[in-house]
Write a protein that holds these residues in place. Sequence first.
Motif, short mmCIF file in Angstrom:
data_model
loop_
_atom_site.label_atom_id
_atom_site.label_comp_id
_atom_site.label_asym_id
_atom_site.label_seq_id
_atom_site.Cartn_x
_atom_site.Cartn_y
_atom_site.Cartn_z
N ILE A 1 22.78 70.85 188.27
CA ILE A 1 22.05 71.19 187.12
C ILE A 1 20.40 70.95 187.10
O ILE A 1 19.60 71.73 186.81
N LEU B 1 17.07 71.55 181.02
CA LEU B 1 17.98 71.21 181.97
C LEU B 1 17.81 70.23 182.84
O LEU B 1 18.71 69.28 183.17
N ILE C 1 22.70 71.21 177.98
CA ILE C 1 22.88 72.34 179.11
C ILE C 1 23.06 73.59 178.60
O ILE C 1 22.49 74.63 179.23
#
Length: 186
Positions: free
Chosen positions: A81, A177, A9
């Motif tokens: 996300i 991501l 991330i």
Amino acid sequence: MTILILVLISIGVSLDTFALMVTQGSLMPKIKFKTVLSYIGVFSLWQIIAVLGGNIIAKYPLGLYIKETLNKDYIFSAVLILVLGGLVISKTSKKTKFLERRMDLIDFRNVHYLAMVTSLDTLLVSFSLTLSSIGLTILMIFALVNTTISIVLGMYAGYAFGYEIKNKLRYLSATILIISGIGIII
């Protein structure tokens, strides 16, 4: 949530800054140490503000409600996300004309604007990861280290290769991501 997901991330978010710095580096006639430090200072300041902001938002009533009700098995964090990955793709797919011309002076108003815009991704990630019980210190360290590395490498890559690789980096960022969001769910 594993450390691998956290690293992915943070890399995904920092690649957006890297792509932006590629563009900035392609405009410079010569990269000076003072210029690089200025960019690091401005971007780091905005990253700190974003991490603190995301942390604060997650700890107030709405964030606590989301954490207690919607974030079972980190599903809400994963969705945030995934949405961020989608936003990066939509931002990249917009075709904008770019005039590559030398920039002799740094426009700090523009630098602050760019830093603020890229820190919005960090704000969303910080909010999401705070909901997932990731500590503020870890988030801050990842944000500052990745920002510094992205700025230095991005400026030199842009200086050496031009801005053409920017969109490929952003697509890579979005892919990382999205994979991270799926990894959180699994």
